[in-house]
Design an enzyme around this catalytic site. Structure first.
Site, mmCIF file in Angstrom:
data_model
loop_
_atom_site.group_PDB
_atom_site.id
_atom_site.type_symbol
_atom_site.label_atom_id
_atom_site.label_comp_id
_atom_site.label_asym_id
_atom_site.label_seq_id
_atom_site.Cartn_x
_atom_site.Cartn_y
_atom_site.Cartn_z
ATOM 1 C CB CYS A 378 37.637 168.883 6.108
ATOM 2 S SG CYS A 378 36.628 170.315 6.214
ATOM 3 C CD GLU A 379 39.510 162.003 6.003
ATOM 4 O OE1 GLU A 379 40.137 162.989 5.591
ATOM 5 O OE2 GLU A 379 39.662 160.869 5.565
ATOM 6 C CE1 TYR A 407 53.114 153.013 19.249
ATOM 7 C CE2 TYR A 407 51.657 151.822 20.728
ATOM 8 C CZ TYR A 407 52.882 151.950 20.104
ATOM 9 O OH TYR A 407 53.869 151.031 20.333
HETATM 10 N N1 LLP Z 1 59.327 146.850 19.984
HETATM 11 C C1 LLP Z 1 59.191 146.911 18.657
HETATM 12 C C2 LLP Z 1 60.282 146.458 17.797
HETATM 13 C C3 LLP Z 1 58.012 147.413 18.089
HETATM 14 O O1 LLP Z 1 57.881 147.454 16.771
HETATM 15 C C4 LLP Z 1 56.974 147.869 18.947
HETATM 16 C C5 LLP Z 1 55.748 148.427 18.399
HETATM 17 C C6 LLP Z 1 57.178 147.808 20.340
HETATM 18 C C7 LLP Z 1 58.377 147.281 20.810
HETATM 19 C C8 LLP Z 1 56.171 148.289 21.324
HETATM 20 O O2 LLP Z 1 54.980 147.585 21.274
HETATM 21 P P1 LLP Z 1 53.839 147.841 22.358
HETATM 22 O O3 LLP Z 1 54.333 147.389 23.702
HETATM 23 O O4 LLP Z 1 53.543 149.295 22.375
HETATM 24 O O5 LLP Z 1 52.709 147.043 21.891
HETATM 25 N N2 LLP Z 1 50.523 152.447 16.156
HETATM 26 C C9 LLP Z 1 49.953 151.197 16.632
HETATM 27 C C10 LLP Z 1 50.980 150.369 17.334
HETATM 28 C C11 LLP Z 1 52.195 150.075 16.505
HETATM 29 C C12 LLP Z 1 53.223 149.311 17.270
HETATM 30 C C13 LLP Z 1 54.499 149.271 16.512
HETATM 31 N N3 LLP Z 1 55.546 148.596 17.177
HETATM 32 C C14 LLP Z 1 48.751 151.502 17.498
HETATM 33 O O6 LLP Z 1 48.387 152.676 17.655
HETATM 34 O O7 LLP Z 1 48.101 150.591 18.007
#
Ligand code: LLP
Length: 457
Positions: A378-379, A407
């Site tokens: 509902c959005e 994610y």
């Molecule tokens: N290390 C640290 C300290 C982090 O804060 C993150 C992600 C990673 C590693 C991993 O990053 P990656 O390789 O996945 O880019 N929810 C968002 C992404 C938030 C990422 C937060 N930190 C999305 O859905 O795009």
């Protein structure tokens, strides 16, 4: 239509799955329908219902191995890739990455427990977070898990715990390197204005503080500059910045032996995305660290990195069933599916784009239809695709959305009391449940009606 067709026909990069839209085992069956991991998606939905999260084991393992191999190649004998479990935390994922020799990054007691339950060795776990609770910090220390100090509050409590336990504690610190990169502002973390880590200008004060503690031993530094990054340049700069921090720390008597460069490598969600390969990313970082250490006459520290998305995203797909259609003449046709923002909050949160196809007609032959794919919540903003071209389709047909391994489940919710989908692992024609489907009744488990209200009715 071309775009939809090409992402299934493209040449698959088996060594760097983040460069593909689809899992590396994606194929088309003799019936012309979609298969992943040797399994007919249509058959899986018949058995396990929809919506359904599916993870492909070969894609997962190939991503883990790509990091291991590249680190061995460009930084031999002194590295550890660490899976950022926030991307998709489960006992299964913890077990898989650990079986591939990776460590794991956790940011809460829940993720820590999941890692331990999945069999990750304590010393290969790093514990992050900008507001760890007392309970979480103590849990990590008691379990010999490496704590990454994010702020003075962390430091004070670690100091207190190490004194209480009369025990030396090796710590790492997180700092913001002040590197700008092009990604969504919510997922950018390395610039000065960030809630994470110490500002670089504060580090000398921090080094002095740590020197004044009895039991804290500063052994490592960490920086993470953001997520879904396609540029290599920011990571090229990181080596020199980190080497300078090592030199500064030395002046205060701290021997930095570990260097953690975070995660951030992007993946290909749509045809327009062109991320570097895992090999290129690791090469850039390793080369920049080696170069900077040589220049400053420093011993090579142990090199750690923390990929999340690029390990698990491309391995994952989500299957939805089409329900209602609503045509607004001259404007658009909405096609509604049985999931949406509760199982994938990324489109509504970051305006993220994905690729998708019909399970029964993956190449979308004979199609000229444009649809808006809406979720069932509902959005009004619960829209997974603003506009997508699909073959002729009808109520009951299945849609596969690619690149949902990271994610999605980990950021899912029960908005509108919608249960989370089941998650399956597929490999060599076999499918196994790795997460059970929630039921509406499960969602009532934590509701409490105080006694006096029961009496009233
Ligand atoms: N290390 C640290 C300290 C982090 O804060 C993150 C992600 C990673 C590693 C991993 O990053 P990656 O390789 O996945 O880019 N929810 C968002 C992404 C938030 C990422 C937060 N930190 C999305 O859905 O795009």
């Amino acid at each position: 239509m071309k775009e939809q067709e090409s992402f299934l026909k493209e040449k698959i990069d088996f060594k760097s799955p983040n460069r593909n839209i689809v899992p590396i085992t994606t194929s088309i069956g003799r019936d012309g329908k979609l298969f992943v991991g040797g399994c007919s998606i249509e058959e899986l939905v018949k058995k396990y219902d929809s919506p359904l999260y599916i993870l492909d084991e070969k894609t997962l393992r190939s991503s883990c191995r790509a990091y291991k191999l590249a680190l061995e190649k460009y930084y031999p004998g002194k590295s550890l890739p660490i899976y950022a479990s926030k991307a998709n935390s489960s006992i299964f994922m913890s077990n898989l990455v650990s079986s591939e020799g990776l460590g794991l990054d956790a940011v809460s007691e829940g993720e820590l427990l999941t890692a331990l339950k999945g069999g990750v060795q304590n010393e290969k776990i790093v514990f992050h977070g900008n507001n760890k609770s007392d309970k979480e910090i103590e849990f990590a220390v008691r379990n010999n898990i490496n704590v990454i100090v994010d702020n003075d509050y962390d430091l004070e409590r670690l100091d207190e715990l190490s004194n209480r336990f009369s025990r030396d504690l090796e710590i790492m610190i997180r700092f913001t390197p002040g590197i700008e990169c092009h990604t969504h502002e919510y997922i950018r973390t390395g610039s000065f204005d960030s809630k994470f880590g110490f500002g670089i200008e504060y580090l000398n004060t921090l080094f002095a503080k740590i020197s004044n503690t009895k039991h804290l031993k500063l052994k490592g530094i960490h920086a993470h500059i953001g997520s879904q990054i396609f540029e290599l340049e920011p990571h090229k700069d990181l080596g020199e910045i980190m080497a300078n921090v090592i030199l500064e720390a030395k002046k205060f008597g701290h021997e930095i032996k570990k260097l953690n460069v975070g995660g951030g490598l992007g993946i290909k969600y749509t045809e327009n995305d062109d991320p570097p390969s895992i090999d290129e990313w690791v090469k850039t970082i390793a080369t920049s660290v080696v170069k900077a250490c040589r220049k400053h006459n420093l011993d090579l520290p142990k090199l750690m990195c923390e990929p999340g998305r690029s390990i698990v995203s491309t391995a994952g797909i989500t299957i939805y069933k089409i329900g209602a259609f609503k045509e607004i003449p001259g404007i658009r046709t909405y096609l509604s599916v049985d999931g949406g923002m509760s199982d994938n909050p990324r489109p509504i949160t970051y305006q993220s784009n994905y690729s998708a196809c019909l399970v029964s007609n993956p190449f979308n032959t004979n199609s000229k239809n444009k649809y808006t794919i809406a979720g069932k919540h509902c959005e009004s903003g619960d829209v997974l695709f603003k506009e997508i071209e699909l073959a002729d389709c009808k109520t009951g047909d299945l849609i596969c959305v690619f690149g949902t391994g990271a994610y999605n489940y980990s950021m899912s919710s029960n908005y509108n009391r919608i249960p989370r989908p089941a998650a399956l692992l597929v490999s060599d024609g076999e499918a196994e449940i790795i997460q059970k489907r929630e039921s509406p009744l499960d969602l009532l488990k934590y509701d409490v009606l105080p006694d006096r209200f029961i009496k009233q009715n």
